[in-house]
Design an enzyme around this catalytic site. Structure first.
Site, PDB file in Angstrom:
ATOM      1  N   LEU A   9       0.537  -4.609   0.612  1.00  0.00           N
ATOM      2  CA  LEU A   9       0.832  -3.668   1.694  1.00  0.00           C
ATOM      3  C   LEU A   9      -0.083  -3.891   2.888  1.00  0.00           C
ATOM      4  O   LEU A   9       0.279  -3.616   4.021  1.00  0.00           O
ATOM      5  CB  LEU A   9       0.655  -2.226   1.214  1.00  0.00           C
ATOM      6  CG  LEU A   9       1.665  -1.698   0.199  1.00  0.00           C
ATOM      7  CD1 LEU A   9       1.232  -0.334  -0.317  1.00  0.00           C
ATOM      8  CD2 LEU A   9       3.038  -1.596   0.835  1.00  0.00           C
ATOM      9  N   GLY A  58     -10.762  -4.433   1.082  1.00  0.00           N
ATOM     10  CA  GLY A  58     -10.076  -5.336   0.183  1.00  0.00           C
ATOM     11  C   GLY A  58      -8.588  -5.307   0.458  1.00  0.00           C
ATOM     12  O   GLY A  58      -8.163  -5.064   1.580  1.00  0.00           O
ATOM     13  N   ARG A  59      -7.775  -5.570  -0.599  1.00  0.00           N
ATOM     14  CA  ARG A  59      -6.331  -5.646  -0.396  1.00  0.00           C
ATOM     15  C   ARG A  59      -5.642  -4.439  -1.006  1.00  0.00           C
ATOM     16  O   ARG A  59      -6.098  -3.900  -2.010  1.00  0.00           O
ATOM     17  CB  ARG A  59      -5.801  -6.921  -1.052  1.00  0.00           C
ATOM     18  CG  ARG A  59      -6.424  -8.176  -0.476  1.00  0.00           C
ATOM     19  CD  ARG A  59      -6.295  -9.354  -1.413  1.00  0.00           C
ATOM     20  NE  ARG A  59      -5.141 -10.182  -1.118  1.00  0.00           N
ATOM     21  CZ  ARG A  59      -5.092 -11.063  -0.125  1.00  0.00           C
ATOM     22  NH1 ARG A  59      -6.117 -11.220   0.661  1.00  0.00           N
ATOM     23  NH2 ARG A  59      -4.019 -11.789   0.073  1.00  0.00           N
ATOM     24  N   ASP A 116     -13.994   6.762  10.799  1.00  0.00           N
ATOM     25  CA  ASP A 116     -13.162   5.591  11.060  1.00  0.00           C
ATOM     26  C   ASP A 116     -11.737   6.038  11.339  1.00  0.00           C
ATOM     27  O   ASP A 116     -10.785   5.537  10.743  1.00  0.00           O
ATOM     28  CB  ASP A 116     -13.232   4.615   9.879  1.00  0.00           C
ATOM     29  CG  ASP A 116     -12.880   3.190  10.289  1.00  0.00           C
ATOM     30  OD1 ASP A 116     -12.785   2.929  11.507  1.00  0.00           O
ATOM     31  OD2 ASP A 116     -12.686   2.343   9.402  1.00  0.00           O
TER      32      ASP A 116
END
Ligand SMILES: *[C@@H]1O[C@H](CO)[C@@H](O)[C@H](O)[C@H]1NC(C)=O
Ligand SMILES: *[C@@H]1O[C@H](CO)[C@@H](O)[C@H](O)[C@H]1NC(C)=O
Ligand SMILES: *[C@@H]1O[C@H](CO)[C@@H](O)[C@H](O)[C@H]1NC(C)=O
Ligand SMILES: *[C@@H]1O[C@H](CO)[C@@H](O)[C@H](O)[C@H]1NC(C)=O
Ligand SMILES: *[C@@H]1O[C@H](CO)[C@@H](O)[C@H](O)[C@H]1NC(C)=O
Ligand SMILES: *[C@@H]1O[C@H](CO)[C@@H](O)[C@H](O)[C@H]1NC(C)=O
Ligand SMILES: *[C@@H]1O[C@H](CO)[C@@H](O)[C@H](O)[C@H]1NC(C)=O
Ligand SMILES: *[C@@H]1O[C@H](CO)[C@@H](O)[C@H](O)[C@H]1NC(C)=O
Ligand SMILES: *[C@@H]1O[C@H](CO)[C@@H](O)[C@H](O)[C@H]1NC(C)=O
Ligand SMILES: *[C@@H]1O[C@H](CO)[C@@H](O)[C@H](O)[C@H]1NC(C)=O
Ligand SMILES: *[C@@H]1O[C@H](CO)[C@@H](O)[C@H](O)[C@H]1NC(C)=O
Length: 835
Positions: A500, A506-507, A618
């Site tokens: 996604l 990370g992923r 963030d």
């Protein structure tokens, strides 16, 4: 002012006005530790630490001396003082200001020193933590720090690990000229960092481009400059040039203390001067610890040109333009005149290197680019540390109640022992104990760093055991624990087709659990220390938070050192992908307002919904996710911080977050408040309206930053000129006006001038009301659009009990109560005309 002070003052005045006079440090302590005699090293005398009168060894335990005759590479490495328990050197500081603290370590083979664990702190800063030669490749270690001493003494304290020893071979404490390290530095591509003078620095790299090693002997400030060759990305991209050092002419702007003429007399220039490719550059790649910010100083001197204004080039830090079209001889005033600039930079995401590049400017007649010198210094972090995240007060174990007089073993003769014992007695008995108490209370209170502390401890635990150690976090409601096999099954073995997104952590993969529930699986990059901290933060934060507008955590997996988080699946992905960069259909204005309101609610809940407010840090369009019904939810709590305690107005912290969204005040002052999120949210609002990225470097200079660009139009009242073309003519002008004003307030330069998230929420709700009542109403009058500040005086209170934010208690969402309360308050807005 005493006589010494007058003399010092006089010296300084003379020192700065006569530029050729060498700098004379007011404080200049060079100690040969553990040595029974004075030692000469690189042309200077290092005095035995048992002799120098204004230095006192303040030992809380015992230390001893080891010596060796032949094996040490340098004279100062022939002896060391070894500490079995915490001990300090105390230096009298005659003139306050920045000082070099230089430490030399060499594990003498005579003793078992390679396994020693060394921690060094000053009163305020952690310089070195848990260093051991066991895990270090060099045969000796040299460390150089620059700390601003603001009292009449400096304590350098050595702390051995439990059951181990610490040692040191030589210590230097030497005054630095005030002008050497400024309080401010630039931030590329634009921006400014203030407040360096209160921070400690550690030299990481000091390079003499295209030239030889320059040792302490050839530098008035006894710095060492190393050749740059081994950091060049492509060797052939650079070729060295040099002139006679005596050609270098120091102007008014640059004093000889900034860098010796040997540095300016050599440079790396473009390897093949015929290269006219505008993309050509010389790049240096420098390995650094990515969890810190860095101070960079670039030194230039045009030693290659025959005439003025012919050397024009660009300087890049990472991929940002730091100095564009730098006309070197113009800046410096002449050829062969030194010039330097300072920057503060973070390490780019997913990287552990800083890169510095110079490349030709397209407008230059003779394409060339040079660099003469480069210094990179690590900046102390929020814990006032230069290694790790533990502050001084947690590293200093409480001194034992009974002060034992130190026992000295070794070759020190009787007379000296007596002298030291007297010194020790003085510090143990005469020096009032209350002083220590004062120091302790002036240290930062623990709760401020409570989070990072626990996080560090926890990460050690999980690294060791590698099993489901999260349970030991202390809270039992961290969501469900998944085995690694379950995660593999859910994601079809991390099928790249299920990917996604890829983020700093990370992923993220799409997954389906056994029962058919769709989830998003975030897999952290293993073994990143930073990542572990963020992993913990995210689990801790999310497991405490339940809200309709926050992405919820379903569970986690930390088997096999994995860091995997499992979230509810957000079918429509990040808000950003609905704004630009994809083929997705444009969102209607009403939907954009609803999404902004949802995100604002999530943030408002973070700021106010808990006993201690939470700052997201963030906020950006990729961290606002949309579910299948386009309900917005705030995600990614990896950087979140607990907000200031009641008696404080801000949290002081190293700058983290995403460029383009960073609150300029936070960046300058490193002080974090909820208002930093408000600023970032203002950027999000502008992005929602204008459908372009927060930063777009390919645009003309004034358009690069959406916050600046949109503000110039908003101030002219012409925001509709830059808004999404798809919206033109489809937006109620009053609604747009309200939206623009709200974003403008969020983007105020100073945090105090920005509204709270609650006020933002009100204003957006109002903009939505205006949009929805478009058909029923004419333009509302100006008074009614401006009455929002009045409303904000009556604070919104639906968030107190209705939404739970209690550790370990997970009673589900309670948005209905919230919505009921808000809709009651908002009901008066339904018909603004009616007031
Ligand atoms: C070492 O140097 C100090 C200061 O210069 C001096 O007072 C002392 O006598 C010297 N000691 C020896 C053993 O030379
Ligand atoms: C160093 O040399 C001196 C004489 O040269 C000798 O007396 C001493 O024992 C030696 N020390 C060590 C640690 O080898
Ligand atoms: C050195 O330290 C190791 C581990 O702490 C220990 O096993 C060894 O006996 C020590 N050697 C000496 C010579 O003290
Ligand atoms: C210190 O470093 C050693 C490895 O050099 C490590 O095993 C140990 O856990 C560290 N201790 C602390 C308190 O970080
Ligand atoms: C030490 O050197 C070895 C081989 O040169 C290398 O594999 C290892 O990563 C180095 N360790 C450190 C801490 O730099
Ligand atoms: C130090 O080690 C001893 C035994 O080796 C242990 O009893 C003590 O708790 C340790 N202290 C700390 C502060 O870890
Ligand atoms: C050192 O700190 C003091 C107090 O914060 C400040 O006034 C001074 O300018 C600083 N000096 C340097 C050289 O940064
Ligand atoms: C400069 O370049 C020349 C020729 O490539 C080389 O011989 C010399 O060692 C270089 N000097 C330095 C200081 O790198
Ligand atoms: C450094 O200083 C020494 C002695 O003062 C001198 O011989 C040497 O040439 C200098 N080195 C450089 C690179 O200038
Ligand atoms: C580049 O230069 C460095 C040091 O000068 C050397 O160690 C390295 O082998 C060189 N690399 C290549 C590809 O020539
Ligand atoms: C420097 O050149 C390399 C190719 O050699 C390029 O990939 C890189 O983007 C350039 N860097 C900058 C800052 O222009």
């Amino acid at each position: 002012m005493d006589m010494a002070g007058v003399a010092v003052f006089f010296l300084c005045v003379v020192g700065t006005s006569v530029s050729m006079a060498a700098f004379t440090p007011s404080n200049n302590y060079l100690l040969a530790c553990g040595s029974s005699q004075n030692v000469t090293f690189l042309g200077q005398l290092y005095v035995s630490d048992s002799v120098q009168s204004s230095v006192a060894l303040k030992s809380r335990g015992d230390s001893f001396v080891v010596t060796s005759n032949s094996t040490a590479p340098f004279s100062i490495y022939q002896s060391a003082r070894v500490f079995r328990s915490t001990a300090s050197y105390r230096f009298d500081i005659k003139r306050q200001g920045r000082h070099w603290v230089r430490l030399h370590f060499y594990p003498l083979p005579a003793q078992n020193l390679t396994s020693a664990s060394i921690t060094v702190v000053t009163e305020d800063f952690v310089l070195l933590h848990n260093f051991s030669f066991d895990t270090y490749n060099g045969s000796y270690l040299f460390k150089e720090y620059a700390v601003n001493v603001t009292s009449n003494s400096l304590l350098v304290t050595f702390i051995p690990a439990n059951g181990s020893v610490a040692f040191v071979n030589a210590i230097e404490v030497v005054s630095v000229p005030d002008s050497l390290i400024p309080d401010q530095a630039s931030v590329a591509p634009y921006g400014q960092f203030d407040g360096l003078s209160g921070l400690a620095l550690e030299t990481i790299y000091r390079l003499n481009m295209g030239g030889p090693l320059i040792t302490a002997q050839n530098d008035t400030l006894r710095r060492t400059w190393e050749n740059d060759g081994k950091y060049l990305h492509v060797n052939s991209s650079a070729s060295n040039v040099s002139v006679n050092p005596s050609n270098i002419k120091y102007g008014d702007a640059v004093a000889p203390e900034i860098a010796p003429n040997y540095v300016y007399a050599t440079a790396e220039s473009m390897g093949d001067a015929s290269v006219s490719n505008v993309n050509f550059n010389i790049t240096w790649v420098l390995q650094v610890d990515p969890s810190f910010s860095y101070f960079l100083r670039v030194h230039f001197c045009d030693i290659v040109s025959k005439s003025l204004n012919s050397l024009i080039f660009n300087l890049y830090i990472n991929t940002d333009i730091a100095l564009g079209s730098l006309d070197l001889s113009n800046k410096a005033g002449n050829l062969d005149v030194p010039y330097y600039t300072d920057f503060v930079s973070k390490v780019p995401e997913d990287s552990d290197t800083l890169t510095v590049s110079v490349g030709p400017d397209i407008n230059a007649d003779f394409p060339n680019a040079i660099l003469n010198g480069l210094e990179i210094m690590k900046i102390s972090n929020e814990a006032k540390s230069l290694t790790g995240s533990l502050p001084v007060d947690t590293l200093l174990v409480l001194p034992p109640k009974k002060h034992k007089t130190g026992i000295m073993i070794g070759s020190v003769v009787g007379a000296v022992v007596t002298l030291i014992l007297c010194g020790l007695c003085y510090f143990c008995l005469v020096a009032p104990r209350s002083k220590e108490a004062n120091q302790r209370s002036s240290w930062l209170p623990l709760p401020l760093y409570g989070n990072s502390l626990t996080m560090t401890k926890m990460s050690t635990v999980s690294q060791k055991s590698g099993t489901a150690s999260c349970i030991s976090l202390g809270s039992s409601s961290l969501g469900r624990f998944f085995t690694f096999q379950e995660i593999m099954d859910a994601t079809n073995k991390f099928d790249e087709g299920m990917l996604l997104g890829v983020g700093g952590f990370g992923r993220v993969y799409k997954g389906t659990l056994e029962g058919g529930t769709r989830v998003a699986v975030k897999r952290g990059n293993p073994r990143s220390e930073q990542g572990i901290a963020e992993f913990r933060t995210e689990i801790e934060m999310l497991s405490k938070l339940r809200h309709r507008h926050l992405v919820s955590l379903i569970g986690y997996c930390d088997e096999r050192s994995e860091m995997i988080l499992v979230y509810e699946y957000m079918a429509n992905g990040p808000l950003r992908s609905h704004l630009y960069g994809t083929d997705l259909p444009p969102l209607s204005w009403k939907l954009r307002l609803e999404i902004s309101i949802g995100a604002a609610r999530g943030l408002h809940y973070l700021h106010t919904g808990a006993a201690q407010s939470i700052i997201h840090r963030d906020v950006k369009t990729t961290n606002i996710l949309l579910d299948e019904n386009f309900v917005a939810k705030v995600a990614d709590f990896g950087l979140s911080k607990t907000g200031p305690a009641i008696d404080q107005t801000h949290v002081s912290t190293a700058v983290k977050g995403s460029f383009g969204y960073l609150d300029p005040e936070y960046f300058r002052r490193q002080q974090l408040t909820e208002k930093s999120d408000v600023y970032s949210f203002g950027v999000v609002l502008m992005e929602v309206l204008c459908t372009r990225p927060a930063l777009n470097p390919v645009l003309p200079r004034e358009q690069v930053n959406i916050a600046e660009w949109a503000m110039t139009w908003q101030k002219k009242g012409m925001l509709d000129h830059i808004m999404d073309k798809n919206l033109v003519g489809k937006v109620n002008t009053a609604s747009l006006k309200k939206f623009g004003e709200t974003a403008e307030k969020c983007l105020a330069e100073h945090g105090v001038d920005r509204p709270s998230m609650g006020d933002v929420l009100w204003n957006l709700e109002y903009a939505l009301q205006l949009e929805e009542t478009t058909s029923a109403l004419m333009e509302p009058d100006d008074n009614s659009t401006n009455h929002i500040p009045g409303i904000s005086l009556t604070p919104l209170e639906p968030f107190d009990n209705s939404v739970n934010m209690i550790d370990g208690v997970n009673s589900g969402t309670d948005d209905d109560a919230e919505d009921a309360a808000t809709s009651a308050v908002f009901s008066q807005l339904v018909n603004p005309r009616g007031r």
